[in-house]
Design a protein around this motif. Structure first.
Motif, PDB file in Angstrom:
ATOM      1  N   ALA A 289      55.281  56.775  82.864  1.00  0.00           N
ATOM      2  CA  ALA A 289      54.977  55.721  81.890  1.00  0.00           C
ATOM      3  C   ALA A 289      56.197  55.403  81.039  1.00  0.00           C
ATOM      4  CB  ALA A 289      53.809  56.150  81.002  1.00  0.00           C
ATOM      5  N   ALA A 290      56.935  56.441  80.652  1.00  0.00           N
ATOM      6  CA  ALA A 290      58.157  56.219  79.869  1.00  0.00           C
ATOM      7  C   ALA A 290      59.214  55.520  80.707  1.00  0.00           C
ATOM      8  CB  ALA A 290      58.688  57.552  79.345  1.00  0.00           C
TER       9      ALA A 290
ATOM     10  N   SER B   8      54.753  53.525  78.003  1.00  0.00           N
ATOM     11  CA  SER B   8      54.357  54.369  76.877  1.00  0.00           C
ATOM     12  C   SER B   8      54.899  53.837  75.556  1.00  0.00           C
ATOM     13  CB  SER B   8      54.831  55.818  77.094  1.00  0.00           C
ATOM     14  OG  SER B   8      56.197  55.849  77.396  1.00  0.00           O
ATOM     15  N   VAL B   9      55.869  52.924  75.617  1.00  0.00           N
ATOM     16  CA  VAL B   9      56.351  52.305  74.384  1.00  0.00           C
ATOM     17  C   VAL B   9      55.217  51.556  73.685  1.00  0.00           C
ATOM     18  CG1 VAL B   9      57.967  50.613  73.434  1.00  0.00           C
ATOM     19  CG2 VAL B   9      58.683  52.118  75.283  1.00  0.00           C
ATOM     20  N   LEU B  10      54.297  51.012  74.480  1.00  0.00           N
ATOM     21  CA  LEU B  10      53.158  50.297  73.906  1.00  0.00           C
ATOM     22  C   LEU B  10      52.303  51.222  73.055  1.00  0.00           C
ATOM     23  CD1 LEU B  10      52.095  48.235  77.060  1.00  0.00           C
ATOM     24  CD2 LEU B  10      53.517  47.491  75.138  1.00  0.00           C
ATOM     25  N   LEU B  11      52.176  52.465  73.493  1.00  0.00           N
ATOM     26  CA  LEU B  11      51.392  53.433  72.724  1.00  0.00           C
ATOM     27  C   LEU B  11      52.055  53.731  71.390  1.00  0.00           C
ATOM     28  CD1 LEU B  11      49.136  55.614  72.489  1.00  0.00           C
ATOM     29  CD2 LEU B  11      50.718  57.183  73.600  1.00  0.00           C
ATOM     30  N   ILE B  12      53.369  53.919  71.408  1.00  0.00           N
ATOM     31  CA  ILE B  12      54.083  54.255  70.185  1.00  0.00           C
ATOM     32  C   ILE B  12      54.111  53.061  69.235  1.00  0.00           C
ATOM     33  CG2 ILE B  12      56.206  55.241  69.291  1.00  0.00           C
ATOM     34  CD1 ILE B  12      54.590  56.969  71.276  1.00  0.00           C
ATOM     35  N   ALA B  13      54.163  51.849  69.798  1.00  0.00           N
ATOM     36  CA  ALA B  13      54.218  50.654  68.963  1.00  0.00           C
ATOM     37  C   ALA B  13      52.878  50.362  68.289  1.00  0.00           C
ATOM     38  CB  ALA B  13      54.642  49.448  69.798  1.00  0.00           C
TER      39      ALA B  13
ATOM     40  N   GLN C 282      50.056  51.799  66.244  1.00  0.00           N
ATOM     41  CA  GLN C 282      49.738  52.958  65.417  1.00  0.00           C
ATOM     42  C   GLN C 282      48.312  53.436  65.629  1.00  0.00           C
ATOM     43  OE1 GLN C 282      51.864  54.625  63.665  1.00  0.00           O
ATOM     44  NE2 GLN C 282      50.438  56.081  62.747  1.00  0.00           N
ATOM     45  N   VAL C 283      47.388  52.489  65.800  1.00  0.00           N
ATOM     46  CA  VAL C 283      45.981  52.862  65.999  1.00  0.00           C
ATOM     47  C   VAL C 283      45.808  53.649  67.293  1.00  0.00           C
ATOM     48  CG1 VAL C 283      43.645  51.990  66.357  1.00  0.00           C
ATOM     49  CG2 VAL C 283      45.134  50.911  64.658  1.00  0.00           C
ATOM     50  N   ALA C 284      46.431  53.160  68.377  1.00  0.00           N
ATOM     51  CA  ALA C 284      46.327  53.850  69.666  1.00  0.00           C
ATOM     52  C   ALA C 284      46.930  55.249  69.575  1.00  0.00           C
ATOM     53  CB  ALA C 284      47.030  53.034  70.752  1.00  0.00           C
ATOM     54  N   TYR C 285      48.053  55.356  68.886  1.00  0.00           N
ATOM     55  CA  TYR C 285      48.691  56.671  68.748  1.00  0.00           C
ATOM     56  C   TYR C 285      47.798  57.632  67.975  1.00  0.00           C
ATOM     57  CZ  TYR C 285      52.007  60.301  67.526  1.00  0.00           C
ATOM     58  OH  TYR C 285      52.613  61.511  67.362  1.00  0.00           O
ATOM     59  N   GLU C 286      47.204  57.148  66.881  1.00  0.00           N
ATOM     60  CA  GLU C 286      46.358  58.016  66.066  1.00  0.00           C
ATOM     61  C   GLU C 286      45.108  58.439  66.827  1.00  0.00           C
ATOM     62  OE1 GLU C 286      46.990  59.475  63.281  1.00  0.00           O
ATOM     63  OE2 GLU C 286      48.954  58.520  63.145  1.00  0.00           O
ATOM     64  N   VAL C 287      44.553  57.527  67.627  1.00  0.00           N
ATOM     65  CA  VAL C 287      43.388  57.876  68.443  1.00  0.00           C
ATOM     66  C   VAL C 287      43.750  58.980  69.424  1.00  0.00           C
ATOM     67  CG1 VAL C 287      41.825  57.046  70.254  1.00  0.00           C
ATOM     68  CG2 VAL C 287      42.220  55.655  68.212  1.00  0.00           C
ATOM     69  N   LEU C 288      44.897  58.832  70.086  1.00  0.00           N
ATOM     70  CA  LEU C 288      45.334  59.855  71.030  1.00  0.00           C
ATOM     71  C   LEU C 288      45.601  61.171  70.315  1.00  0.00           C
ATOM     72  CD1 LEU C 288      46.099  60.560  73.930  1.00  0.00           C
ATOM     73  CD2 LEU C 288      48.433  59.796  73.429  1.00  0.00           C
ATOM     74  N   ARG C 289      46.144  61.102  69.109  1.00  0.00           N
ATOM     75  CA  ARG C 289      46.414  62.333  68.356  1.00  0.00           C
ATOM     76  C   ARG C 289      45.124  63.059  68.006  1.00  0.00           C
ATOM     77  NH1 ARG C 289      48.194  64.002  62.872  1.00  0.00           N
ATOM     78  NH2 ARG C 289      47.549  61.989  62.045  1.00  0.00           N
ATOM     79  N   VAL C 290      44.108  62.308  67.593  1.00  0.00           N
ATOM     80  CA  VAL C 290      42.812  62.919  67.273  1.00  0.00           C
ATOM     81  C   VAL C 290      42.197  63.555  68.518  1.00  0.00           C
ATOM     82  CG1 VAL C 290      40.446  62.431  66.550  1.00  0.00           C
ATOM     83  CG2 VAL C 290      42.352  61.418  65.303  1.00  0.00           C
ATOM     84  N   VAL C 291      42.293  62.844  69.641  1.00  0.00           N
ATOM     85  CA  VAL C 291      41.781  63.406  70.894  1.00  0.00           C
ATOM     86  C   VAL C 291      42.533  64.687  71.247  1.00  0.00           C
ATOM     87  CG1 VAL C 291      41.566  63.019  73.385  1.00  0.00           C
ATOM     88  CG2 VAL C 291      40.991  61.185  71.781  1.00  0.00           C
ATOM     89  N   GLY C 292      43.852  64.673  71.086  1.00  0.00           N
ATOM     90  CA  GLY C 292      44.648  65.858  71.368  1.00  0.00           C
ATOM     91  C   GLY C 292      44.263  67.038  70.489  1.00  0.00           C
TER      92      GLY C 292
END
Length: 202
Positions: A56-57, A62-67, A69-79
């Motif tokens: 993805a990188a 994966s840049v879309l995920l980092i760009a 913030q909501v998607a990143y935070e959702v993934l962080r909570v899941v992690g």
């Protein structure tokens, strides 16, 4: 990429794989109950997760995920939830008939545990974006990044296979169920600590 650059990349990949973290704790947990087969299945699952974020990188996805913030935070909570769940199972999980009667995890469950752990790891996604491009000149073809992603997965796999061989041999020497249970609890405590750290980090 020059040969010196490729060698630097391989060395960096090895050094990064050697840093203890979620993967080592998960392998210890799976090795205690699933033995060598369970640990190997976990490695396979983990590397599927690494390959996903690496490719993805390399493709710029994966840049879309980092760009976002909501998607990143959702993934962080899941992690966080994934780490806390596996950690709690290892630390507090008990079977009604005692530890000796607890069913051993299947290779499928080991594979899913390893894959889910890395797929739900936002730090791995961020790391892939910052790590791979450093070793290719600007404007290089996309296939160069994909090749580096494959090499990263290969180096990571070799290292974790060595870890599996070491862990399973040590567990075989120890033998006693009570000691294995303590090791499983240690791995659970480490996973919970890593989950808490991921939760509080910005």
């Amino acid at each position: 990429m020059t040969w010196s650059g490729l060698l630097a990349f391989l060395l960096a990949s090895l050094l990064l794989a050697m840093v203890p973290g979620v993967g080592t704790a998960m392998l210890l947990k799976q090795s205690v109950r699933g033995g060598r087969r369970g640990a190997l299945a976990t490695v396979a699952g983990m590397e599927v997760g690494v390959a996903f974020w690496a490719v993805a990188a390399a493709l710029g996805l994966s840049v879309l995920l980092i760009a976002n913030q909501v998607a990143y935070e959702v993934l962080r909570v899941v992690g966080v939830c994934v780490l806390l769940w596996f950690g709690a199972k290892a630390l507090f999980g008990r079977h009604r008939g005692g530890d000796a009667d607890r069913p051993e995890p299947t290779t499928g469950s080991g594979f899913r545990a390893g894959m889910l752990t890395n797929l739900a790891n936002p730090k791995l996604a961020v790391f892939a974006i910052s790590f791979l491009p450093q070793f290719v000149p600007p404007g290089s073809a996309r296939w160069a990044l994909v090749l580096l992603a494959a090499l990263w997965v290969l180096v990571d796999t070799v290292w974790y296979l060595l870890i599996v061989a070491l862990i399973t041999r040590i567990i075989g020497w120890l033998g006693r169920t009570s000691i294995k249970r303590r090791l499983e609890r240690i791995s659970g405590a480490v996973l919970i600590a890593l989950g808490i750290r991921l939760a509080v980090e910005s």
